[in-house]
Design an enzyme around this catalytic site. Sequence first.
Site, PDB file in Angstrom:
ATOM      1  N   TYR A 142       0.854  -1.190   0.000  1.00 24.46           N
ATOM      2  CA  TYR A 142       0.000   0.000   0.000  1.00 24.46           C
ATOM      3  C   TYR A 142       0.886   1.236   0.000  1.00 24.46           C
ATOM      4  O   TYR A 142       1.859   1.313   0.763  1.00 24.46           O
ATOM      5  CB  TYR A 142      -0.887   0.008   1.254  1.00 24.46           C
ATOM      6  N   ASP A 237       9.395   2.897  -0.145  1.00 25.08           N
ATOM      7  CA  ASP A 237       8.316   3.530   0.609  1.00 25.08           C
ATOM      8  C   ASP A 237       8.462   3.106   2.067  1.00 25.08           C
ATOM      9  O   ASP A 237       8.035   2.038   2.480  1.00 25.08           O
ATOM     10  CB  ASP A 237       6.950   3.122   0.048  1.00 25.08           C
ATOM     11  N   LYS A 265       4.324   8.542   9.176  1.00 26.33           N
ATOM     12  CA  LYS A 265       4.063   7.884  10.463  1.00 26.33           C
ATOM     13  C   LYS A 265       5.040   8.319  11.569  1.00 26.33           C
ATOM     14  O   LYS A 265       4.832   9.381  12.141  1.00 26.33           O
ATOM     15  CB  LYS A 265       3.998   6.374  10.252  1.00 26.33           C
TER      16      LYS A 265
END
Length: 427
Positions: A142, A237, A265
């Site tokens: 994702y 990523d 995050k």
Amino acid sequence: MTRNETLFNRAKSIIPGGVNSPVRAFGSVGGVPRFIQKAEGAYVWDADGTKYIDYVGSWGPAIVGHAHPEVIEAVREAALGGLSFGAPTEGEIVIAEEIAKLVPSVEQVRLVSSGTEATMSAIRLARGFTGHDKIIKFEGCYHGHSDSLLVKAGSGLLTFGNPSSAGVPADFTKHTLVLEYNNVAQLEETFAQIGGEIACVIVEPFAGNMNLVRPSENFVKALRELTAKHGAVLIYDEVMTGFRVALGGAQSLHGITPDLTTMGKVIGGGMPLAAFGGRKDIMACISPLGGVYQAGTLSGNPVAVAAGLKTLEIIQRQGFYENLTERTAQLVDSFKTAAAETGVAFSADSVGGMFGLYFADRLPQNYADMARSNVDGFKTFFHGMLDKSVAFGPSAYEAGFVSAAHTSGLIEETAAAAKEVFKAMAV
Ligand SMILES: *Cc1c(COP(=O)(O)O)cnc(C)c1O
């Protein structure tokens, strides 16, 4: 009705599905989502006042524990000086320098507000830099919800993807090729055929959005070698893995220097902050220097930067990752032992402060493996643990997160609860 139920009903009448991000609705595990009232350290409290040991950690950011007093103080101080200016600040330079110091592949960095923005911008940049349109991603990874990344695999190897979301024109996903994670032969064949047309390969260097899936050493090597050979940009990523699996991110564990890295995050410590960065010659293509447009009203927000900087300071303290890694391994090992004692088909893995629990007897290598695991088993386990005041992410496809506030004692408490849940599952 519990207060959680009351709030969920009220939320559903005014917010689609009652939530602002789909997984929070408990759709895949059933039941009522817990509305969180407050969080501190390793705990969250729901609207009924029930306290849970939390392994969601806001999906990763809460690495130093929720509401860490030093982070809260940094936020308070920053807020007193103004919430947003739409002009450059010194804090942005400091955090950019800090990121570049900790992640050496990052020579220059730009701040944004979400992981979605970071990956979307990195891909635009890779396309602008190479002049190519085609991108490669892997099934089960994702990278946020921008149009060209909401793709499922086409029918054949070189068939480009189909939208995995309504509202995404097929024209937007026709440049995205979706390959299987850990499949080196497929990657090699793809590059052999259309290597010269590829703008970038974007990968979760430890996949964390199909539960935790570890890449093989060969896969990691092939990613770097093939992209370098064909002039494609390799994007790690690390929105989830950055400052989570190790201080230097997954790339430090892999010994790989990607061309671009996306982060989010942990770097915001719970505030909306994300970043993308990498090779200076590539980063020079972004406006105002180059022709690749990218911008943001709240980019580099001073309050978010303050939270991020304090978090980055705390994680560099002596022994931080050693402890985090050890406790996460302790959790996973205790679960494996408990499951083995009861005969429940189960496996588990961890890297740094991130872990995966699988209701299957082998570790998954890719999305198809993960999809074959016993999702009903996970549901039973999830609710069994929730009843014992331990909160995991409400989906079999999510990784779990340990923070510095999860003491060895709390892990033991969690393990004792898991043992009882496994026992109940075995009969
Ligand atoms: C969470 C995540 C994103 C998206 O970040 P948001 O801040 O939710 O937009 C992108 N990539 C990975 C690997 C992620 O885990």
